[in-house]
Design a protein around this motif. Sequence first.
Motif, PDB file in Angstrom:
ATOM      1  N   GLU A 109      44.668  53.772  39.723  1.00 42.54           N
ATOM      2  CA  GLU A 109      43.373  53.151  40.046  1.00 42.54           C
ATOM      3  C   GLU A 109      43.001  52.136  38.966  1.00 42.54           C
ATOM      4  O   GLU A 109      42.498  51.052  39.262  1.00 42.54           O
ATOM      5  N   VAL A 110      43.267  52.512  37.704  1.00 37.70           N
ATOM      6  CA  VAL A 110      42.932  51.612  36.592  1.00 37.70           C
ATOM      7  C   VAL A 110      43.786  50.340  36.676  1.00 37.70           C
ATOM      8  O   VAL A 110      43.313  49.242  36.391  1.00 37.70           O
ATOM      9  N   LEU A 111      45.032  50.514  37.081  1.00 36.32           N
ATOM     10  CA  LEU A 111      45.911  49.351  37.273  1.00 36.32           C
ATOM     11  C   LEU A 111      45.332  48.418  38.328  1.00 36.32           C
ATOM     12  O   LEU A 111      45.266  47.200  38.123  1.00 36.32           O
ATOM     13  N   ALA A 112      44.902  48.998  39.443  1.00 43.30           N
ATOM     14  CA  ALA A 112      44.357  48.187  40.537  1.00 43.30           C
ATOM     15  C   ALA A 112      43.099  47.455  40.077  1.00 43.30           C
ATOM     16  O   ALA A 112      42.855  46.312  40.477  1.00 43.30           O
ATOM     17  N   GLU A 113      42.300  48.110  39.200  1.00 43.13           N
ATOM     18  CA  GLU A 113      41.081  47.464  38.682  1.00 43.13           C
ATOM     19  C   GLU A 113      41.418  46.414  37.623  1.00 43.13           C
ATOM     20  O   GLU A 113      40.593  45.570  37.291  1.00 43.13           O
ATOM     21  N   GLY A 114      42.598  46.534  37.019  1.00 46.74           N
ATOM     22  CA  GLY A 114      43.020  45.551  36.016  1.00 46.74           C
ATOM     23  C   GLY A 114      42.432  45.788  34.640  1.00 46.74           C
ATOM     24  O   GLY A 114      42.368  44.874  33.826  1.00 46.74           O
ATOM     25  N   ASP A 115      42.017  47.046  34.344  1.00 45.58           N
ATOM     26  CA  ASP A 115      41.409  47.351  33.047  1.00 45.58           C
ATOM     27  C   ASP A 115      42.510  47.710  32.029  1.00 45.58           C
ATOM     28  O   ASP A 115      42.911  48.875  31.901  1.00 45.58           O
ATOM     29  N   VAL A 116      42.979  46.702  31.299  1.00 43.52           N
ATOM     30  CA  VAL A 116      44.137  46.889  30.411  1.00 43.52           C
ATOM     31  C   VAL A 116      43.788  47.809  29.229  1.00 43.52           C
ATOM     32  O   VAL A 116      44.613  48.605  28.787  1.00 43.52           O
ATOM     33  N   GLU A 162      49.922  46.990  42.829  1.00 43.22           N
ATOM     34  CA  GLU A 162      49.202  45.908  42.137  1.00 43.22           C
ATOM     35  C   GLU A 162      49.104  46.198  40.648  1.00 43.22           C
ATOM     36  O   GLU A 162      48.922  47.355  40.253  1.00 43.22           O
ATOM     37  N   ALA A 163      49.194  45.169  39.832  1.00 41.04           N
ATOM     38  CA  ALA A 163      48.999  45.342  38.385  1.00 41.04           C
ATOM     39  C   ALA A 163      48.538  44.037  37.770  1.00 41.04           C
ATOM     40  O   ALA A 163      48.929  42.963  38.236  1.00 41.04           O
TER      41      ALA A 163
END
Length: 329
Positions: A235-242, A185-186
């Motif tokens: 994990e940051v990608l999955a959270e969507g925190d660009v 996911e990204a």
Amino acid sequence: MVVSSAPGKVYLFGEHAVVYGEPAVPCAIERRARVTVEERDDDRIRVHAEDLSINGFTVEYGDGADEAPDVDVAESLVQAGIGYIDAAVEQARDAADAPDAGFDVTVESEIPLGAGLGSSAAVTVAGIDAGTRELGVELPTEEVAERAYRAELEVQDGEASRADTFCSATGGAVRVEGDDCRAIEAPELPFVIGFDGGAGDTGQLVAGVRALREEYGFAADTVESIGDIVRFGEEVLAEGDVAELGQLMDFNHGLLEALGVSSRSLDQMVWAARDAGALGAKLTGAGGGGCIVALDPTEATRTALEYTQGCETAFRAGLDTDGVRVEAE
Ligand code: PMV
């Protein structure tokens, strides 16, 4: 006639460390290679390349080993240009059980050649997809990826990673660890790419990191730390925190720099991107020269890169969630 296209890629995180079993995250970018394939009445192959960073050329050849291509550009360029097409044609013939099929092939690419952006993988993936479809066979994406990997292995004398071909076939963000590749996911990623017009020697750069890693425990720790960034970054990608992804890219670049694989032009471009307000920036691929990738939803980074010493060209190319696809049939 079938036209298929496939995207190029950048490394969001993890190049070099991936060689030692750490995970890496390549991402497909909105820059594509388009391959048009039309079956012929005979068993010959005619390749016309529109835009492989050189003036277009056309070459026609048959199966005779002594049959030299009749073209007016340097032999090495032709070999580089048609090697991947040739291997893709072989894979398509094999997949469709049509060993004598002949094709007219046209390649148009928006991906700078030899810049670490996966242009050869994109051409190979699109070529296999178009070639098999032209012969009436529709392969699942995983098989296109597997066959493209085998084609690259052949052309590159057994030296190829699955990352480029898998990423180009599936699109989106990909997690690679050893031979295990999977889509992850990204969020939407506003990539900006700067290219210095050159390329590093991948073999030499990989050997340099290997030597450092063997000599110094802290260099081995640096490689492991890159792996930690990748695991955290997933994990940051999955959270969507660009914004946080940008920080991790900066960190990743610092560690690659410490491992000796950056260069003056790459560092100049990375700093120009940061000064312009990019969320983060790093080199992508083997390093030594070639490309950087930055995250910036505005025009500021691209504009700044265009005025940066050492940058030959800069362009926007978001994360491409589409992998290989049919453009016309
Ligand atoms: O420059 P590229 O896109 O071919 O990437 C090289 C990536 C390395 O990790 C440095 C080498 C490899 O085979 O994984």
